[in-house]
Motif scaffolding. Sequence first.
Motif, short mmCIF file in Angstrom:
data_model
loop_
_atom_site.label_atom_id
_atom_site.label_comp_id
_atom_site.label_asym_id
_atom_site.label_seq_id
_atom_site.Cartn_x
_atom_site.Cartn_y
_atom_site.Cartn_z
N SER A 253 30.42 32.69 1.34
CA SER A 253 31.20 32.28 0.16
C SER A 253 30.31 32.20 -1.07
O SER A 253 30.67 32.70 -2.14
CB SER A 253 31.85 30.92 0.40
N SER A 254 29.13 31.59 -0.93
CA SER A 254 28.30 31.40 -2.12
C SER A 254 27.73 32.74 -2.62
O SER A 254 27.65 32.99 -3.81
CB SER A 254 27.17 30.40 -1.86
N GLN A 255 27.40 33.63 -1.68
CA GLN A 255 26.88 34.94 -2.10
C GLN A 255 27.97 35.75 -2.80
O GLN A 255 27.72 36.46 -3.76
CB GLN A 255 26.38 35.73 -0.88
N LYS A 256 29.19 35.62 -2.27
CA LYS A 256 30.29 36.38 -2.86
C LYS A 256 30.54 35.91 -4.29
O LYS A 256 30.76 36.72 -5.21
CB LYS A 256 31.54 36.21 -2.01
N GLU A 257 30.49 34.59 -4.47
CA GLU A 257 30.68 34.03 -5.82
C GLU A 257 29.67 34.60 -6.81
O GLU A 257 29.96 34.80 -7.98
CB GLU A 257 30.52 32.50 -5.79
N GLN A 258 28.45 34.85 -6.27
CA GLN A 258 27.41 35.41 -7.15
C GLN A 258 27.52 36.94 -7.28
O GLN A 258 26.62 37.58 -7.84
CB GLN A 258 26.03 35.04 -6.61
N GLY A 259 28.56 37.52 -6.67
CA GLY A 259 28.77 38.96 -6.80
C GLY A 259 27.86 39.80 -5.92
O GLY A 259 27.70 41.00 -6.11
N LYS A 260 27.27 39.17 -4.88
CA LYS A 260 26.36 39.89 -3.98
C LYS A 260 27.14 40.84 -3.06
O LYS A 260 28.21 40.47 -2.56
CB LYS A 260 25.60 38.85 -3.16
N ALA B 252 33.16 39.07 5.38
CA ALA B 252 32.14 40.12 5.46
C ALA B 252 32.66 41.43 4.87
O ALA B 252 31.96 42.08 4.08
CB ALA B 252 31.71 40.31 6.91
N ILE B 253 33.89 41.80 5.23
CA ILE B 253 34.43 43.08 4.74
C ILE B 253 34.50 43.07 3.21
O ILE B 253 34.20 44.07 2.56
CB ILE B 253 35.82 43.37 5.38
N GLU B 254 34.86 41.92 2.66
CA GLU B 254 34.95 41.82 1.20
C GLU B 254 33.59 42.06 0.52
O GLU B 254 33.54 42.45 -0.63
CB GLU B 254 35.46 40.42 0.80
N MET B 255 32.51 41.79 1.27
CA MET B 255 31.18 41.92 0.66
C MET B 255 30.52 43.27 0.91
O MET B 255 29.37 43.50 0.53
CB MET B 255 30.26 40.83 1.19
#
Length: 418
Positions: free
Chosen positions: A307-314, A347-350
């Motif tokens: 969640s936190s990585q996704k928020e940062q656009g990773k 995971a798929i979203e990232m």
Amino acid sequence: MTTIILKPKKEESLKRFHPWVFSGAIQRVVLDARHTSDAPDEGELVCVRSSANEVLGTGHWQVGSIAVRILAFGVEDLPKDFWRERIRAAYRMREAIGLVNYPHSEERIQPHNDTFRLVHGEGDFLPGLIVDVYAETAVIQAHSVGMHVCRNEIADAVVAEVPQVQNVYYKSDDTLPFKAAIEGDKTGWLISSRDRLEQRESEEYWSTENGLSFRIDWLKGQKTGFFIDQRENRALVERYARDKDVLNMFCYTGGFSLYALRGGARKVDSVDVSQKAIDLVNINVAKNFPEASNHSAVAADAFEYLSSQKEQGKTYDLIILDPPAFAKHRDAVKNALRGYQRINTKAIEMIRPGGILFTFSCSQAVDKESFRLAVFSAAAQAGRKVRILHQLHQPQDHPINIYHPEGEYLKGLVLYVE
Ligand code: SAH
């Protein structure tokens, strides 16, 4: 010997070589003369007969829903050399498939791979027993009281039959039924070559898998110290890793990370909730790739990290998800499937367009179809175009006894995500 008489018709599954006798199938128990109690001892060897008094087999008695685990079918007692014969058969199978050495070769050990599972419970006709081999040490894990009672005979048989093994460590504190009355230690050395006696507690043990070195901590590590069951799947990650940004989620001691680094990954991030695991990943990376500056390891919860990585656009090109068993029992399956769906959606979203997801379930209670359905829902929820490249499973040294389909537990999907 104590005899277990089954109810009429309950002999059918044993005649088809399924090795479990459920407590509900038992009509009566005839104790042998030495018993003073009114039930067999846990771990005792008993003979099972049909209601028509036909001998069905011999196995270990245990209190619980599986009352007897059959070791030998059609006999009233175990043959004299039972343990050595069974261990030899297990070793021969690994030899025949070229895992421990090449047939007819003088080499008794493969220099590039000295790590393998020697005994996989029912898959090697030894219900309740796991034996993993790490270089010259075997680690035995008993899942039944009967195997605990026989641990010394088993250790002797392993040393006698497996040329590379000199030491045997026993690690069953987490696997024996906790209510059982257990005599003797559940953990400790059973056999240790003499020159090691002094230093054995502090010594570092290394083992080689496909040419990569892994520090094995069976004293404090999870399971027998390492997850041998991902060997083949790690090799597949190596094939796909070139120039990729890789996330190894639930990395434990970094198995997939090392293969990804060797495969030429641009960057590898390893994540596990356990700090001890992260320390081992760093040790393993430093040993195999002392120059590597493209690896980082973080102790974090998987859901929070994603969640936190996704928020940062990773984003990543390749993600590996190898979580612990989300369902330990049948009644936990529904929640487990929700967990698999949630983590796979994240995971798929990232994954960058054209990236790859390796996703696994090691819950025995979750079958292949249900797992695939959970991943399907995750793909749909993420709104991505997804294709299946590979369907993965447990390797050959974790064999499934055809009469015991319950032995199938590890399943994985490799997805191409657009
Ligand atoms: N992939 C590993 C084996 C994974 S075992 C290998 O190849 O060796 C599962 C791992 O998940 C364990 O190391 C455990 O510490 C870790 N784990 C359990 N719960 C977790 C969570 N919520 N977040 C991150 N890691 C977790």
